[in-house]
Design an enzyme around this catalytic site. Structure first.
Site, PDB file in Angstrom:
ATOM      1  N   SER A 149     101.488  99.110  33.908  1.00 41.70           N
ATOM      2  CA  SER A 149     101.719  98.573  35.221  1.00 41.70           C
ATOM      3  C   SER A 149     100.170  97.989  35.888  1.00 41.70           C
ATOM      4  CB  SER A 149     101.940  99.938  36.236  1.00 41.70           C
ATOM      5  OG  SER A 149     103.414 100.234  35.981  1.00 41.70           O
TER       6      SER A 149
ATOM      7  N   GLU B 294     109.245  94.639  32.981  1.00 43.21           N
ATOM      8  CA  GLU B 294     108.709  93.594  33.698  1.00 43.21           C
ATOM      9  C   GLU B 294     108.259  93.703  35.036  1.00 43.21           C
ATOM     10  OE1 GLU B 294     110.507  89.529  33.153  1.00 43.21           O
ATOM     11  OE2 GLU B 294     111.169  90.007  31.254  1.00 43.21           O
TER      12      GLU B 294
ATOM     13  N   GLY C 250     134.417 110.875  33.095  1.00 44.57           N
ATOM     14  CA  GLY C 250     134.413 112.232  32.581  1.00 44.57           C
ATOM     15  C   GLY C 250     133.993 112.353  31.164  1.00 44.57           C
TER      16      GLY C 250
ATOM     17  N   ARG D 116     111.331  88.307  36.342  1.00 53.48           N
ATOM     18  CA  ARG D 116     112.113  89.329  37.237  1.00 53.48           C
ATOM     19  C   ARG D 116     113.429  89.013  37.509  1.00 53.48           C
ATOM     20  NH1 ARG D 116     106.056  91.112  39.519  1.00 53.48           N
ATOM     21  NH2 ARG D 116     105.593  92.316  37.551  1.00 53.48           N
TER      22      ARG D 116
ATOM     23  N   GLU E  33      99.612  96.702  26.892  1.00 52.92           N
ATOM     24  CA  GLU E  33      98.777  97.436  25.945  1.00 52.92           C
ATOM     25  C   GLU E  33      98.914  98.818  26.081  1.00 52.92           C
ATOM     26  OE1 GLU E  33      94.654  95.967  26.547  1.00 52.92           O
ATOM     27  OE2 GLU E  33      95.209  94.042  26.061  1.00 52.92           O
TER      28      GLU E  33
HETATM   29  N1  CAA Z   1     100.747  84.914  41.649  1.00 48.80           N
HETATM   30  C1  CAA Z   1      99.316  84.449  41.437  1.00 48.80           C
HETATM   31  N2  CAA Z   1      98.354  85.416  41.412  1.00 48.80           N
HETATM   32  C2  CAA Z   1      98.578  86.408  41.615  1.00 48.80           C
HETATM   33  C3  CAA Z   1      99.691  87.072  41.756  1.00 48.80           C
HETATM   34  C4  CAA Z   1     100.762  86.408  41.598  1.00 48.80           C
HETATM   35  N3  CAA Z   1     102.148  86.749  41.700  1.00 48.80           N
HETATM   36  N4  CAA Z   1      99.560  88.539  41.882  1.00 48.80           N
HETATM   37  C5  CAA Z   1      98.284  88.948  41.782  1.00 48.80           C
HETATM   38  N5  CAA Z   1      97.609  87.482  41.622  1.00 48.80           N
HETATM   39  C6  CAA Z   1      96.119  87.604  41.572  1.00 48.80           C
HETATM   40  C7  CAA Z   1      95.513  88.230  42.765  1.00 48.80           C
HETATM   41  O1  CAA Z   1      95.553  87.362  44.201  1.00 48.80           O
HETATM   42  C8  CAA Z   1      94.148  88.534  42.386  1.00 48.80           C
HETATM   43  O2  CAA Z   1      93.232  87.440  42.550  1.00 48.80           O
HETATM   44  P1  CAA Z   1      92.074  87.543  43.625  1.00 48.80           P
HETATM   45  O3  CAA Z   1      91.201  88.746  43.324  1.00 48.80           O
HETATM   46  O4  CAA Z   1      91.562  86.105  43.683  1.00 48.80           O
HETATM   47  O5  CAA Z   1      93.024  87.802  44.917  1.00 48.80           O
HETATM   48  C9  CAA Z   1      94.440  88.924  40.907  1.00 48.80           C
HETATM   49  O6  CAA Z   1      95.567  88.317  40.464  1.00 48.80           O
HETATM   50  C10 CAA Z   1      94.436  90.287  40.626  1.00 48.80           C
HETATM   51  O7  CAA Z   1      95.519  90.864  41.415  1.00 48.80           O
HETATM   52  P2  CAA Z   1      95.778  92.388  42.122  1.00 48.80           P
HETATM   53  O8  CAA Z   1      94.275  92.490  42.881  1.00 48.80           O
HETATM   54  O9  CAA Z   1      96.885  92.205  42.985  1.00 48.80           O
HETATM   55  O10 CAA Z   1      96.044  93.330  40.896  1.00 48.80           O
HETATM   56  P3  CAA Z   1      96.340  94.495  40.832  1.00 48.80           P
HETATM   57  O11 CAA Z   1      95.568  95.202  39.667  1.00 48.80           O
HETATM   58  O12 CAA Z   1      96.412  95.343  42.199  1.00 48.80           O
HETATM   59  O13 CAA Z   1      97.920  94.597  40.107  1.00 48.80           O
HETATM   60  C11 CAA Z   1     100.138  94.154  40.095  1.00 48.80           C
HETATM   61  C12 CAA Z   1      98.854  93.891  40.742  1.00 48.80           C
HETATM   62  C13 CAA Z   1     101.378  93.550  40.964  1.00 48.80           C
HETATM   63  C14 CAA Z   1     100.431  95.838  39.997  1.00 48.80           C
HETATM   64  C15 CAA Z   1     100.195  93.444  38.526  1.00 48.80           C
HETATM   65  O14 CAA Z   1      99.431  94.358  37.757  1.00 48.80           O
HETATM   66  C16 CAA Z   1     101.618  93.796  37.760  1.00 48.80           C
HETATM   67  O15 CAA Z   1     102.477  93.075  38.197  1.00 48.80           O
HETATM   68  N6  CAA Z   1     101.888  94.744  36.962  1.00 48.80           N
HETATM   69  C17 CAA Z   1     103.035  95.183  36.236  1.00 48.80           C
HETATM   70  C18 CAA Z   1     103.073  94.278  35.015  1.00 48.80           C
HETATM   71  C19 CAA Z   1     104.317  93.958  34.344  1.00 48.80           C
HETATM   72  O16 CAA Z   1     105.232  93.437  34.989  1.00 48.80           O
HETATM   73  N7  CAA Z   1     104.574  93.976  33.041  1.00 48.80           N
HETATM   74  C20 CAA Z   1     105.431  93.767  32.347  1.00 48.80           C
HETATM   75  C21 CAA Z   1     105.155  93.500  30.867  1.00 48.80           C
HETATM   76  S1  CAA Z   1     106.101  92.161  30.199  1.00 48.80           S
HETATM   77  C22 CAA Z   1     107.636  92.670  29.976  1.00 48.80           C
HETATM   78  O17 CAA Z   1     108.050  93.915  30.273  1.00 48.80           O
HETATM   79  C23 CAA Z   1     108.450  91.979  29.013  1.00 48.80           C
HETATM   80  C24 CAA Z   1     109.570  92.496  28.158  1.00 48.80           C
HETATM   81  O18 CAA Z   1     109.166  92.791  27.178  1.00 48.80           O
HETATM   82  C25 CAA Z   1     110.881  92.556  28.715  1.00 48.80           C
END
Ligand code: CAA
Length: 386
Positions: free
Chosen positions: A139, A370, A346, A250, A134
């Site tokens: 991130s 991603e 080049g 990924r 959004e």
């Molecule tokens: N599997 C299962 N659950 C997960 C998880 C995973 N891999 N990663 C996190 N969770 C859960 C956590 O356990 C947590 O739950 P609890 O509170 O019960 O522990 C909950 O989800 C929230 O997780 P975090 O507290 O770790 O969240 P965070 O805010 O610290 O963020 C992050 C984690 C890894 C940064 C995540 O937000 C992320 O991956 N961000 C990037 C998003 C992304 O990749 N976007 C890509 C867009 S799509 C795209 O690009 C497609 C395209 O067009 C090509």
């Protein structure tokens, strides 16, 4: 642990099919499509006919039933030539089909997965998109503002999604939205939304640095009625769904980055053998040889990381860490190798006909979408220190 670096006969056939497709169908017009930002509709339609849009989906749902190693191999070959085509393939396979096959109901699979895996419905292109990002949640993906309000037998969806790959060309969107904002990440749910439903608007197309032929838009939802049966999994499952799906995505983007890097490398080797300076082919100058040696070595390391993540996925192991490592490393190698390729070429490298300037622009996005390189480091770092 037993190890085997030999590809199966089927995997070798995939490589050959993908290579032929890239050379014969993607290479002609790739520069023009990039410049005109023209979506490769014909190429995607041919990919669908090859079975590559649902490469890993079970044949029961119209897929090709291949393994993730085959997916990496195909993504590498196509990305050597046209990363705009391969991102479309990656999103449909990993972010849309996989999520539906893994977590969808039988009805959702019959209705949506089967045509998505075939990439066609009634003879027309039928592909999907993944709507997580959004304007203020990139991130920081848990900060979803899109809201789906429970209205009994349906939800009412409102919000805006950004940078959506296949935004206009997709028929089906998998949308992450808040169903219970008080619960934060545990209040996010996933919905299957059809593009042609009332209240869905495709926003302006993004004018991008790279992968310019891919179709990137914002998508707006204004009081869109979504039937309850179109929710994937239980309420609150949406963030886990997104993270699980992205782990596989990924691997696809790592393989795309690998392909961009190896495409840049192959062009560089060919050019260095042909181009003469100071009385000999530049390939005989150590400055160039060292660049090629480093490219070859880092590309091989990236390939092995891709295979490791793919192998773990195929063997029922947790691949969250390995997919982040593969994506982080391969995307950094892609950016670096494509930049070196321009340097080796080049002045020729700086103009479009030699392809490496496009590969350099395309490489950049693999460090961003991603999950940025920084997000991959968060995932890896937390894993190490938990
Ligand atoms: N599997 C299962 N659950 C997960 C998880 C995973 N891999 N990663 C996190 N969770 C859960 C956590 O356990 C947590 O739950 P609890 O509170 O019960 O522990 C909950 O989800 C929230 O997780 P975090 O507290 O770790 O969240 P965070 O805010 O610290 O963020 C992050 C984690 C890894 C940064 C995540 O937000 C992320 O991956 N961000 C990037 C998003 C992304 O990749 N976007 C890509 C867009 S799509 C795209 O690009 C497609 C395209 O067009 C090509």
């Amino acid at each position: 642990m037993s190890m085997n670096f030999q590809l199966s006969e089927e995997q070798k056939m995939i490589v050959q099919a993908a290579r032929d497709f890239a050379r014969n169908q993607c290479m002609p017009g790739v520069i023009e499509r990039d410049e005109a930002q023209r979506f490769p509709r014909e190429q995607i339609s041919q990919l669908a006919d090859l079975g590559f849009m649902g490469l890993m989906v079970s044949p029961e749902y119209g897929g090709a039933g291949m393994d993730t190693i085959s997916y990496v191999l195909a993504m590498e070959e196509i990305s050597k030539v046209d990363a705009s085509v391969s991102v479309c393939m990656s999103v449909n396979n990993s972010l849309v089909c996989w999520g539906l096959e893994e977590y969808g109901t039988d009805e959702q699979k019959a209705r949506y997965l089967t045509p998505l895996a075939q990439g066609k419905k009634d003879g027309e292109l039928y592909i999907g998109a993944f709507l997580l990002s959004e304007p203020e949640a990139g991130s920081d993906a848990t900060s979803q503002r899109t809201i789906a309000e429970d209205k009994g037998d349906h939800y009412i969806l409102n919000g805006t999604k950004n940078w959506i790959t296949n935004g206009n060309s997709a028929s089906v969107y998998l949308v992450m939205a808040q169903t219970d904002p008080a619960k934060g990440p545990k209040g996010i749910s996933t919905f299957i939304v059809e593009k042609n439903w009332p209240g869905v608007t495709v926003g302006a197309k993004e004018n991008k640095m790279g992968i310019r032929a891919s179709d990137t838009h914002s998508i707006l939802f204004n009081d869109v009625r979504v039937p309850k049966e179109n929710r994937i999994g239980v309420e609150g499952f949406g963030f886990t769904f997104a993270m699980k799906t992205l782990a596989g995505g990924r691997i696809g983007i790592a393989a795309q980055a690998l392909g961009i890097a190896s495409g840049a490398y192959e062009l560089s080797v060919r050019y260095a053998k042909e181009r003469k300076a100071f009385g000999t082919a530049i390939a005989h100058h150590q400055a160039i040889q060292f660049k090629l040696a480093d490219m070859a070595t880092r590309i091989e390391a990236a390939r092995l990381l891709c295979f490791k993540a793919a192998w773990e996925k195929d063997n029922g192991q947790d691949y969250t860490l390995s997919s982040s490592m593969a994506k982080l490393y391969a995307s950094e190698v892609a950016m670096w190798a494509a930049t070196e390729a321009v340097q080796i070429h080049g002045g020729y490298g700086y103009v479009k006909e030699y392809h490496v300037e496009r590969l350099m622009r395309d490489a950049k996005i693999t460090q961003i979408y991603e999950g940025t390189s920084e997000v991959q480091r968060i995932v890896i770092g937390r894993h190490i220190t938990k």
